[in-house]
Design a protein around this motif. Structure first.
Motif, PDB file in Angstrom:
ATOM      1  N   ASN A  21      -3.078  -2.779   5.679  1.00  0.00           N
ATOM      2  CA  ASN A  21      -1.686  -3.604   6.500  1.00  0.00           C
ATOM      3  C   ASN A  21      -0.939  -3.495   5.271  1.00  0.00           C
ATOM      4  O   ASN A  21       0.509  -3.523   5.519  1.00  0.00           O
ATOM      5  CB  ASN A  21      -1.569  -4.804   7.109  1.00  0.00           C
ATOM      6  N   THR A  22      -1.178  -3.428   4.153  1.00  0.00           N
ATOM      7  CA  THR A  22       0.000  -3.528   3.092  1.00  0.00           C
ATOM      8  C   THR A  22      -0.363  -2.952   1.761  1.00  0.00           C
ATOM      9  O   THR A  22      -2.064  -2.787   1.370  1.00  0.00           O
ATOM     10  CB  THR A  22       0.498  -5.563   2.995  1.00  0.00           C
ATOM     11  N   SER A  24       0.299  -2.960  -3.027  1.00  0.00           N
ATOM     12  CA  SER A  24       0.163  -3.490  -4.084  1.00  0.00           C
ATOM     13  C   SER A  24       1.245  -2.776  -4.635  1.00  0.00           C
ATOM     14  O   SER A  24       0.263  -1.560  -5.385  1.00  0.00           O
ATOM     15  CB  SER A  24      -1.025  -4.515  -3.832  1.00  0.00           C
ATOM     16  N   GLU A  40       8.662  -0.215   2.046  1.00  0.00           N
ATOM     17  CA  GLU A  40       7.595  -0.145   2.325  1.00  0.00           C
ATOM     18  C   GLU A  40       6.981   1.486   2.376  1.00  0.00           C
ATOM     19  O   GLU A  40       8.075   2.081   1.425  1.00  0.00           O
ATOM     20  CB  GLU A  40       7.443  -0.227   3.551  1.00  0.00           C
ATOM     21  N   LYS A  44       4.128   0.732   6.406  1.00  0.00           N
ATOM     22  CA  LYS A  44       3.419  -0.745   5.099  1.00  0.00           C
ATOM     23  C   LYS A  44       3.696  -1.098   4.364  1.00  0.00           C
ATOM     24  O   LYS A  44       4.274  -0.304   3.468  1.00  0.00           O
ATOM     25  CB  LYS A  44       1.695  -0.327   4.469  1.00  0.00           C
ATOM     26  N   ALA A  45       4.319  -2.400   4.699  1.00  0.00           N
ATOM     27  CA  ALA A  45       5.074  -3.262   3.558  1.00  0.00           C
ATOM     28  C   ALA A  45       4.212  -3.352   2.204  1.00  0.00           C
ATOM     29  O   ALA A  45       2.956  -3.611   2.173  1.00  0.00           O
ATOM     30  CB  ALA A  45       5.531  -4.186   4.082  1.00  0.00           C
ATOM     31  N   VAL A  46       5.406  -2.928   1.190  1.00  0.00           N
ATOM     32  CA  VAL A  46       4.925  -3.395  -0.465  1.00  0.00           C
ATOM     33  C   VAL A  46       5.412  -4.533  -0.353  1.00  0.00           C
ATOM     34  O   VAL A  46       6.180  -4.988  -0.628  1.00  0.00           O
ATOM     35  CB  VAL A  46       5.437  -2.495  -1.490  1.00  0.00           C
ATOM     36  N   THR A  47       3.867  -5.585  -0.780  1.00  0.00           N
ATOM     37  CA  THR A  47       4.473  -6.588  -0.863  1.00  0.00           C
ATOM     38  C   THR A  47       3.966  -7.718  -2.010  1.00  0.00           C
ATOM     39  O   THR A  47       4.119  -8.908  -2.382  1.00  0.00           O
ATOM     40  CB  THR A  47       3.537  -7.982   0.305  1.00  0.00           C
ATOM     41  N   SER A  48       2.928  -6.838  -3.521  1.00  0.00           N
ATOM     42  CA  SER A  48       2.731  -7.432  -4.166  1.00  0.00           C
ATOM     43  C   SER A  48       3.256  -6.532  -5.801  1.00  0.00           C
ATOM     44  O   SER A  48       3.149  -4.895  -5.490  1.00  0.00           O
ATOM     45  CB  SER A  48       1.963  -8.218  -4.326  1.00  0.00           C
ATOM     46  N   SER A  68      10.779  -7.350   0.397  1.00  0.00           N
ATOM     47  CA  SER A  68       9.765  -7.475   0.757  1.00  0.00           C
ATOM     48  C   SER A  68       8.179  -8.305  -0.510  1.00  0.00           C
ATOM     49  O   SER A  68       7.255  -8.282  -0.076  1.00  0.00           O
ATOM     50  CB  SER A  68       9.100  -6.406   0.951  1.00  0.00           C
TER      51      SER A  68
END
Length: 122
Positions: A21-22, A24, A40, A44-48, A68
């Protein structure tokens, strides 16, 4: 699985999380000196930003990190001498500050001594 994403004006490598779902950030492709991470990729989100993602990227001048991104590996920016950074307040805890000449904090609180060693900031 590692996916490589190439956007219009810069290159960044991404890894899809095990939950699917994400993403990195795991590094950059090539020797781009100005990088803007998009919030994103493929919906899908870029979270790290992973540990060592930009390790030894001494020529990296500018970085923009979207809101994000909520986690950064401790050594993500080791040996980076960036002059310009835009991102959430917590991002600056992971940066070498003595080369920063331009800072934009998109949100979050900054501690009293957060930029103490930023001699180039005016």
């Amino acid at each position: 699985m590692t996916l490589t994403a190439v956007w219009d004006q810069y290159d960044v490598r991404l890894r899809l999380a095990s939950d699917g779902n994400t993403f990195s950030v795991i590094g950059r492709n090539g020797n781009k000196t100005d990088i803007g991470i998009r919030p994103e990729y493929k919906n899908k989100a870029v979270t790290s930003i992973d540990f060592d993602a930009f390790f030894d990227c001494e020529d990296l001048i500018s970085l923009t990190v979207p809101d994000s991104v909520t986690a950064v590996g401790r050594t993500a920016f080791y040996n980076c001498y960036m002059e310009k950074v835009t991102g959430l307040a917590f991002i600056f805890d992971y940066l070498r500050k003595d080369y920063l000449s331009e800072v934009t904090v998109t949100s979050g609180q900054i501690g009293g001594y957060s930029f103490y060693f930023c001699r180039k900031l005016t």
